[in-house]
Design a protein around this motif. Structure first.
Motif, PDB file in Angstrom:
ATOM      1  N   VAL A 122       0.858  -1.177   0.000  1.00 60.62           N
ATOM      2  CA  VAL A 122       0.000   0.000   0.000  1.00 60.62           C
ATOM      3  C   VAL A 122       0.898   1.233   0.000  1.00 60.62           C
ATOM      4  N   PHE A 123       0.585   2.209  -0.864  1.00 61.60           N
ATOM      5  CA  PHE A 123       1.417   3.415  -0.916  1.00 61.60           C
ATOM      6  C   PHE A 123       0.548   4.640  -1.161  1.00 61.60           C
ATOM      7  N   HIS A 124       1.099   5.789  -0.854  1.00 59.85           N
ATOM      8  CA  HIS A 124       0.392   7.062  -0.993  1.00 59.85           C
ATOM      9  C   HIS A 124       0.746   7.697  -2.330  1.00 59.85           C
ATOM     10  N   ARG A 125      -0.278   8.155  -3.054  1.00 60.13           N
ATOM     11  CA  ARG A 125      -0.060   8.893  -4.303  1.00 60.13           C
ATOM     12  C   ARG A 125      -0.515  10.336  -4.085  1.00 60.13           C
ATOM     13  N   ALA A 126       0.382  11.263  -4.261  1.00 52.91           N
ATOM     14  CA  ALA A 126       0.097  12.668  -3.971  1.00 52.91           C
ATOM     15  C   ALA A 126      -0.703  13.323  -5.091  1.00 52.91           C
ATOM     16  N   LYS A 127      -1.377  14.393  -4.740  1.00 50.74           N
ATOM     17  CA  LYS A 127      -2.029  15.252  -5.725  1.00 50.74           C
ATOM     18  C   LYS A 127      -0.948  16.080  -6.410  1.00 50.74           C
ATOM     19  N   VAL A 128      -1.034  16.182  -7.736  1.00 50.12           N
ATOM     20  CA  VAL A 128      -0.038  16.937  -8.494  1.00 50.12           C
ATOM     21  C   VAL A 128      -0.669  18.152  -9.175  1.00 50.12           C
ATOM     22  N   LEU A 129      -1.835  17.966  -9.787  1.00 43.18           N
ATOM     23  CA  LEU A 129      -2.498  19.040 -10.516  1.00 43.18           C
ATOM     24  C   LEU A 129      -3.907  19.267  -9.974  1.00 43.18           C
ATOM     25  N   GLU A 130      -4.447  20.443 -10.253  1.00 44.22           N
ATOM     26  CA  GLU A 130      -5.853  20.714  -9.971  1.00 44.22           C
ATOM     27  C   GLU A 130      -6.714  20.176 -11.121  1.00 44.22           C
ATOM     28  N   THR A 131      -7.961  19.869 -10.825  1.00 47.20           N
ATOM     29  CA  THR A 131      -8.879  19.448 -11.880  1.00 47.20           C
ATOM     30  C   THR A 131      -9.221  20.630 -12.783  1.00 47.20           C
ATOM     31  N   PRO A 132      -9.505  20.387 -14.052  1.00 53.12           N
ATOM     32  CA  PRO A 132      -9.899  21.478 -14.952  1.00 53.12           C
ATOM     33  C   PRO A 132     -11.212  22.116 -14.496  1.00 53.12           C
ATOM     34  N   ASN A 133     -11.342  23.387 -14.729  1.00 51.50           N
ATOM     35  CA  ASN A 133     -12.611  24.100 -14.490  1.00 51.50           C
ATOM     36  C   ASN A 133     -13.136  23.974 -13.063  1.00 51.50           C
ATOM     37  N   GLU A 134     -12.237  23.811 -12.111  1.00 51.09           N
ATOM     38  CA  GLU A 134     -12.652  23.684 -10.705  1.00 51.09           C
ATOM     39  C   GLU A 134     -13.564  22.480 -10.475  1.00 51.09           C
ATOM     40  N   ASN A 135     -13.426  21.458 -11.305  1.00 52.43           N
ATOM     41  CA  ASN A 135     -14.307  20.299 -11.204  1.00 52.43           C
ATOM     42  C   ASN A 135     -14.077  19.533  -9.908  1.00 52.43           C
ATOM     43  N   LEU A 136     -15.109  18.793  -9.511  1.00 48.98           N
ATOM     44  CA  LEU A 136     -15.011  17.977  -8.316  1.00 48.98           C
ATOM     45  C   LEU A 136     -14.170  16.735  -8.580  1.00 48.98           C
ATOM     46  N   LEU A 137     -13.603  16.194  -7.495  1.00 53.19           N
ATOM     47  CA  LEU A 137     -12.893  14.927  -7.551  1.00 53.19           C
ATOM     48  C   LEU A 137     -13.904  13.783  -7.505  1.00 53.19           C
ATOM     49  N   ASP A 138     -13.467  12.605  -7.914  1.00 50.90           N
ATOM     50  CA  ASP A 138     -14.376  11.463  -7.952  1.00 50.90           C
ATOM     51  C   ASP A 138     -15.011  11.203  -6.588  1.00 50.90           C
ATOM     52  N   TYR A 139     -14.209  11.284  -5.517  1.00 51.34           N
ATOM     53  CA  TYR A 139     -14.770  10.981  -4.203  1.00 51.34           C
ATOM     54  C   TYR A 139     -15.782  12.038  -3.776  1.00 51.34           C
ATOM     55  N   GLU A 140     -15.567  13.276  -4.203  1.00 46.78           N
ATOM     56  CA  GLU A 140     -16.524  14.334  -3.896  1.00 46.78           C
ATOM     57  C   GLU A 140     -17.841  14.126  -4.639  1.00 46.78           C
ATOM     58  N   ILE A 141     -17.735  13.638  -5.866  1.00 46.53           N
ATOM     59  CA  ILE A 141     -18.948  13.337  -6.648  1.00 46.53           C
ATOM     60  C   ILE A 141     -19.781  12.269  -5.942  1.00 46.53           C
ATOM     61  N   ILE A 142     -19.130  11.212  -5.474  1.00 41.27           N
ATOM     62  CA  ILE A 142     -19.837  10.140  -4.771  1.00 41.27           C
ATOM     63  C   ILE A 142     -20.540  10.690  -3.532  1.00 41.27           C
ATOM     64  N   CYS A 143     -19.819  11.487  -2.760  1.00 50.10           N
ATOM     65  CA  CYS A 143     -20.396  12.029  -1.522  1.00 50.10           C
ATOM     66  C   CYS A 143     -21.548  12.984  -1.810  1.00 50.10           C
ATOM     67  N   GLU A 144     -21.434  13.753  -2.880  1.00 46.81           N
ATOM     68  CA  GLU A 144     -22.504  14.681  -3.239  1.00 46.81           C
ATOM     69  C   GLU A 144     -23.770  13.922  -3.631  1.00 46.81           C
ATOM     70  N   PHE A 145     -23.617  12.849  -4.385  1.00 46.33           N
ATOM     71  CA  PHE A 145     -24.783  12.031  -4.714  1.00 46.33           C
ATOM     72  C   PHE A 145     -25.412  11.448  -3.451  1.00 46.33           C
ATOM     73  N   ALA A 146     -24.574  10.998  -2.512  1.00 46.55           N
ATOM     74  CA  ALA A 146     -25.106  10.453  -1.258  1.00 46.55           C
ATOM     75  C   ALA A 146     -25.939  11.498  -0.524  1.00 46.55           C
ATOM     76  N   GLU A 147     -25.463  12.736  -0.526  1.00 47.04           N
ATOM     77  CA  GLU A 147     -26.209  13.825   0.114  1.00 47.04           C
ATOM     78  C   GLU A 147     -27.562  14.027  -0.558  1.00 47.04           C
ATOM     79  N   ARG A 148     -27.583  14.027  -1.871  1.00 46.35           N
ATOM     80  CA  ARG A 148     -28.836  14.248  -2.604  1.00 46.35           C
ATOM     81  C   ARG A 148     -29.824  13.103  -2.419  1.00 46.35           C
ATOM     82  N   LEU A 149     -29.287  11.930  -2.102  1.00 48.79           N
ATOM     83  CA  LEU A 149     -30.157  10.769  -1.873  1.00 48.79           C
ATOM     84  C   LEU A 149     -30.631  10.685  -0.427  1.00 48.79           C
ATOM     85  N   GLY A 150     -30.281  11.681   0.372  1.00 44.99           N
ATOM     86  CA  GLY A 150     -30.727  11.718   1.759  1.00 44.99           C
ATOM     87  C   GLY A 150     -29.898  10.899   2.706  1.00 44.99           C
ATOM     88  N   ARG A 151     -28.681  10.499   2.289  1.00 43.67           N
ATOM     89  CA  ARG A 151     -27.818   9.672   3.143  1.00 43.67           C
ATOM     90  C   ARG A 151     -26.467  10.342   3.384  1.00 43.67           C
TER      91      ARG A 151
END
Length: 710
Positions: free
Chosen positions: A479-508
């Motif tokens: 197991v190893f750590h991979r660092a963030k190197v660049l920002e996402t284009p257009n201030e887009n969300l990261l994959d994990y943020e997308i998952i969490c946002e959907f969870a919020e919209r689903l009431g969980r």
């Protein structure tokens, strides 16, 4: 509605590095790289980095070009939705708020009408441990659906099943790569390491310099076989029979390790009886592999002081793949070559996080830490970490391909696809195409409009490997750590943020309150603690300081476990299980109508469905099209003339290919790489028969007929 969990990020200077150290996004070696300034259009270039104890200072051609797809102009930079009349819908840009609202509302509508299980999730083996973990949790806690699986089902499920049956645990390699140089005999079965994991070659060469014998078992002459001392050109489907001949010699000549078998294994007597009929002379008649060669390999491996067996997809992607793998494991167990220096078994993982991706909940029957979903104590442990009742957890779902069958049957109405391109990677992909067309909602989260995304209702911009901090687990179990190197284009969300946002919209959303990706990992570690894949003692701080840790790692002061099985195996009695294997026919044997075997595989210049590498100019120009490899005997038999193509026909379809005539392939076998979609997709022809245990499709054996065409 504004984004509820994540505020919009401040604009960053284009491609301004946050850190310059990362890891390649492609194979399971996960070589370290760094981004340095250059005069290229992107302003950056990839260089090898010495900052990792695996493949130090090396990158293959894919790694050196891994930045190109990240900055590719065709990358999706804002949410897209299909609009227009049915049959003439086109992509239209929309806001993140609109995308989250409308997708979430549609999922709730479908679940209200058809039940929770009407919405499914399809993940990927290149996602970080954190995102893999969140996908499993999201499916079972936010969607409350049982239907999740991932593309690793097509890659590592056979090896995983075999490891669990033989050892009681599945970790790709039972030893660290550094131990290869201590091996005196190495068997590579169904594995083309030179093209699929090029930076592993120096480890093999180091062993060879110290006198190791290397044996390659493959129907093709590959770059790997050319480096080997012995090449066994075995036709696909005959692995179990061939290994039984090796075991026959080991048993008949009493070359096995009596004490190891007695103290540390069960099942040897059954194996002795099973291999009796498979003498090298009998197997020579069945396979064409000369009896003296069989005896040489068996004696060489058994008598060597140390030895290693590595398998890969060539023998695993078959309906009998679990049995094939178990038989190769038998070579290690009968000779005592496991759990000590220079010895071990390994299933060479294919995808970037193929190991970690299957440990933490993406598989249909698993919970984090490699706990089984149907196990009561496992459900109780994970539910406690998640703050829910065990009764809320759905039960087992079905495997990847079976989810598409559920769509065609009308049971699954929606799917979210993250980090995968299943219409290219699935067998008999006409079934997948039909399934995707039937969905009432298909959401694809990806960097590009992949072949799968062409059927989507929504296409959400994903984050690349350079933009998302997280952890991965390489083929060693490191197991190893991979660092963030660049920002996402257009201030887009990261994959994990997308998952969490959907969870919020689903009431969980209350179950997905994370301030950072490190918070996700810390929860993963707690959820995995006490499981077979125990990350309980791993932290980001330790990973950064120690350049990775091998699981299991039970507590903060535990050093990790580079060498597995030094003190026993994971079955209750501490012993490994030897399985006596009786060779069985493939799902689709050759016959008079379809007299040849089609097999598939990778090329050095491409990766998986090619979604990234076909958009990388330096790689794609080297391999712009799939080329079928056939033997001169077969070319003569079908009357192939110069500059002609061949037509390959299976029971599922018919395709035309450019052809390469080569002595380096079994005469009755045709090889075609699988990195292309649509009219170039060899998976239009492959067999969707599934292995009974692993549910692995039989990619590697497909009965076909062939003819020359102008």
């Amino acid at each position: 509605m504004a984004l509820t969990l994540f505020k919009k990020k401040k604009k960053s200077q284009k491609n301004q590095p946050v850190s310059n150290q990362s890891h390649c996004c492609f194979c399971s070696m996960q070589c370290s790289l760094q981004l340095v300034p250059s005069d290229k259009k992107s302003g950056l270039v990839v260089k090898p980095s010495p900052d990792f104890p695996v493949a130090t200072g090396r990158l293959c051609q894919k790694g050196l070009n891994s930045l190109d797809h990240v900055v590719h102009p065709s990358r999706i930079r804002e949410p897209l939705v299909r609009v227009g009349e049915e049959g003439d819908k086109k992509w239209s840009t929309t806001s993140w708020e609109t995308a989250f609202d409308q997708i979430s509302n549609k999922m709730k509508e479908l679940q209200n009408i058809h039940g929770k299980d009407s919405v499914s999730v399809f993940g990927g083996g290149s996602l970080t441990n954190e995102v893999s973990y969140l996908l499993g949790k999201f499916t079972r806690v936010a969607l409350q659906s049982k239907y999740i699986d991932y593309n690793g089902r097509y890659c590592m499920s056979t090896a995983a099943a075999a490891g669990n049956k033989a050892f009681g645990v599945d970790r790709g390699l039972t030893l660290p790569l550094a131990e290869l140089e201590n091996a005196k005999y190495i068997i590579l079965a169904g594995s083309n390491i030179a093209e699929c994991q090029p930076t592993m070659l120096p480890y093999l060469m180091a062993a060879k310099k110290k006198g190791a014998v290397i044996v390659t078992i493959d129907p093709r002459n590959t770059k790997t076989s050319k480096l080997s001392d012995i090449h066994v050109r075995l036709q696909p489907g005959f692995d179990a029979m061939f290994v039984n001949a090796l075991l026959h010699v080991i048993v008949n000549e009493k070359l096995y390790d009596v004490q190891f078998i007695k103290d540390k294994t069960n099942g040897f007597s059954e194996l002795v009886d099973t291999v009796k009929p498979f003498s090298p002379d009998v197997v020579e008649e069945m396979t064409g592999i000369l009896a003296p060669k069989i005896r040489t390999i068996a004696r060489g491996f058994a008598k060597a002081k140390t030895g290693i067996v590595f398998t890969a997809r060539g023998l695993e992607q078959q309906v009998n793949g679990v049995e094939n793998t178990l038989n190769y494991i038998n070579l290690c167990l009968t000779t005592g070559k496991i759990g000590k220096s220079g010895c071990g078994f390994g299933a060479v993982t294919g995808q970037a996080n193929g190991q970690g991706g299957r440990e933490h909940g993406q598989k249909a029957d698993q919970l984090p830490g490699y706990r089984m979903l149907e196990d009561k104590s496992a459900r109780e442990h994970v539910a406690k970490v998640w703050g829910i009742s065990p009764d809320e957890l759905p039960r087992n779902g079905v495997s990847a391909f079976e989810m598409f069958e559920k769509m065609n049957a009308g049971e699954i109405k929606a799917m979210i696809v993250l980090g995968s391109n299943p219409i290219v990677s699935s067998p008999n992909n006409a079934v997948v195409e039909q399934a995707l067309k039937k969905l009432e909602l298909l959401v694809v989260v990806d960097l590009f409009e992949t072949e799968t995304a062409e059927y989507a209702d929504w296409l959400i911009p994903g984050s690349s490997f350079l933009e998302a901090e997280g952890t991965l687990t390489n083929l060693e179990g490191r197991v190893f750590h991979r660092a963030k190197v660049l920002e996402t284009p257009n201030e887009n969300l990261l994959d994990y943020e997308i998952i969490c946002e959907f969870a919020e919209r689903l009431g969980r959303g209350q179950y997905f309150q994370y301030q950072s990706i490190e918070d996700v990992f810390n929860e993963l570690a707690r959820a995995s603690a006490g499981g077979k894949a125990d990350y309980g003692g791993i932290t980001y701080e330790r990973l950064k300081e120690e350049k990775g840790l091998f699981w299991p790692c039970h507590e903060p002061n535990h050093p990790g476990t580079p060498m597995m099985f030094k003190d026993g195996f994971y079955h209750e009695d501490g012993k490994a299980k030897i399985f006596a294997i009786k060779p069985e026919k493939p799902a689709e044997p050759i016959d008079q109508e379809y007299p040849y075997i089609l097999t598939t595989g990778r090329l050095a210049n491409h990766y998986l469905s090619g979604a990234q590498t076909r958009r990388t100019e330096n790689l794609n120009k080297r391999s712009p099209l799939p080329v079928a490899e056939i033997h001169p005997w077969l070319a003569k038999k079908i009357g192939l003339l110069p500059n002609q193509k061949i037509n390959i026909t299976s029971r599922r379809g018919s395709l035309d290919f450019h052809v390469k005539i080569t002595e380096g392939i079994h005469p009755k076998t045709i090889f075609v790489p699988f990195h292309w979609g649509k009219e170039l997709a060899i998976n239009q022809l492959t067999n969707d028969a599934l292995a009974p245990i692993s549910r692995m499709p039989e990619f590697k054996i497909c009965a076909v007929r062939v003819k020359a065409i102008k």
